[in-house]
Design a protein around this motif. Sequence first.
Motif, mmCIF file in Angstrom:
data_model
loop_
_atom_site.group_PDB
_atom_site.id
_atom_site.type_symbol
_atom_site.label_atom_id
_atom_site.label_comp_id
_atom_site.label_asym_id
_atom_site.label_seq_id
_atom_site.Cartn_x
_atom_site.Cartn_y
_atom_site.Cartn_z
ATOM 1 N N GLU A 25 1.191 -1.447 0.294
ATOM 2 C CA GLU A 25 0.232 -0.399 0.201
ATOM 3 C C GLU A 25 0.853 1.031 0.157
ATOM 4 O O GLU A 25 0.684 2.296 -0.718
ATOM 5 N N GLU A 26 2.251 0.940 1.062
ATOM 6 C CA GLU A 26 3.129 2.505 0.771
ATOM 7 C C GLU A 26 3.551 2.818 -0.844
ATOM 8 O O GLU A 26 3.395 3.643 -0.992
ATOM 9 N N MET A 27 3.382 1.575 -1.498
ATOM 10 C CA MET A 27 4.278 1.777 -2.719
ATOM 11 C C MET A 27 3.249 2.391 -3.288
ATOM 12 O O MET A 27 3.322 3.267 -4.484
ATOM 13 N N ARG A 28 1.853 1.546 -3.492
ATOM 14 C CA ARG A 28 1.012 2.467 -3.950
ATOM 15 C C ARG A 28 0.522 3.660 -3.959
ATOM 16 O O ARG A 28 0.644 4.152 -4.841
ATOM 17 N N THR A 55 11.669 9.182 -11.990
ATOM 18 C CA THR A 55 12.544 8.363 -11.293
ATOM 19 C C THR A 55 11.505 7.189 -10.384
ATOM 20 O O THR A 55 11.930 6.559 -10.190
ATOM 21 N N LEU A 56 10.181 7.819 -10.663
ATOM 22 C CA LEU A 56 10.163 5.793 -10.402
ATOM 23 C C LEU A 56 9.571 4.706 -10.769
ATOM 24 O O LEU A 56 10.661 3.527 -10.918
ATOM 25 N N CYS A 72 -0.996 4.205 -13.012
ATOM 26 C CA CYS A 72 -0.015 2.968 -13.009
ATOM 27 C C CYS A 72 -0.250 2.149 -11.411
ATOM 28 O O CYS A 72 -0.409 2.949 -10.692
ATOM 29 N N ALA A 73 0.287 1.067 -11.080
ATOM 30 C CA ALA A 73 -0.042 0.739 -9.454
ATOM 31 C C ALA A 73 1.049 0.888 -8.789
ATOM 32 O O ALA A 73 0.711 1.394 -7.703
ATOM 33 N N TYR A 74 2.172 0.461 -9.657
ATOM 34 C CA TYR A 74 3.465 0.796 -8.342
ATOM 35 C C TYR A 74 4.831 1.926 -9.258
ATOM 36 O O TYR A 74 5.346 2.134 -8.430
ATOM 37 N N GLY A 75 4.608 1.452 -10.535
ATOM 38 C CA GLY A 75 5.662 2.311 -11.777
ATOM 39 C C GLY A 75 6.769 0.971 -11.718
ATOM 40 O O GLY A 75 8.044 1.729 -12.506
ATOM 41 N N VAL A 76 7.003 0.603 -10.047
ATOM 42 C CA VAL A 76 8.629 0.559 -10.243
ATOM 43 C C VAL A 76 9.423 -0.281 -11.236
ATOM 44 O O VAL A 76 10.026 -1.044 -11.059
ATOM 45 N N ASN A 77 8.264 -1.435 -11.729
ATOM 46 C CA ASN A 77 8.258 -2.417 -12.066
ATOM 47 C C ASN A 77 7.832 -2.776 -13.652
ATOM 48 O O ASN A 77 7.653 -2.909 -14.898
ATOM 49 N N ASP A 94 0.921 -2.898 -13.216
ATOM 50 C CA ASP A 94 3.168 -3.357 -12.529
ATOM 51 C C ASP A 94 2.918 -4.347 -11.560
ATOM 52 O O ASP A 94 3.650 -4.243 -11.042
ATOM 53 N N THR A 95 2.257 -5.247 -11.331
ATOM 54 C CA THR A 95 2.361 -5.963 -10.081
ATOM 55 C C THR A 95 4.032 -6.590 -10.165
ATOM 56 O O THR A 95 4.399 -7.382 -9.763
#
Length: 184
Positions: A25-28, A55-56, A72-77, A94-95
């Motif tokens: 949830e913190e990542m979202r 940057t994400l 996006c859900a997380y961006g990091v993926n 992007d899970t």
Amino acid sequence: MPEGRSQKQRMLAGDWYCCLDTELEEMRQAARRAVHAHNTCPPDTRGPMAAALATLFRQIGADCLIEAPFHCAYGVNIALGDRVYLNAGCTILDTAPVTIGDGAMLGPSVQIYCAQHATDPGERARGLEIARPVRIGRNAWIGGGAIVMPGVTVGADAIVGAGSVVTRDVAAGDTVVGNPARKR
């Protein structure tokens, strides 16, 4: 599932995990803030994409452009190759890793889903899901309103017709249309 792993570790490993998790949830929430910055920044100031969004992401190639609004859900993926274009209204959940190759173009309101929820109602209510990567090949064109489902690869130079629902891999150079998408 081996004990001792976080839900994030399970998600990234492609195992069943619970999406109702504080760390996820913190990542979202971080992604929501970056998406909000992108979507509300004046285009002259934002440029190809807002800095917070850039940057994400896991990777961004040269000369990419993401129109607003975007989600996006997380961006990091998310990894974008060079010259990737995402038209207005694109959504990437992007899970799992989402890789979009050089020169790929996504039309307006294209949706990419990586999360596959449990089919058992009780497990689904507990937030169980599994993440499947999505790959969009070099110079692929995904027409407006198309949906790309979890675990799908769209090959290089392939075309997905507008409004199609892609449930299976698309070979390089093929054109698919419809729901479910089929080779034309």
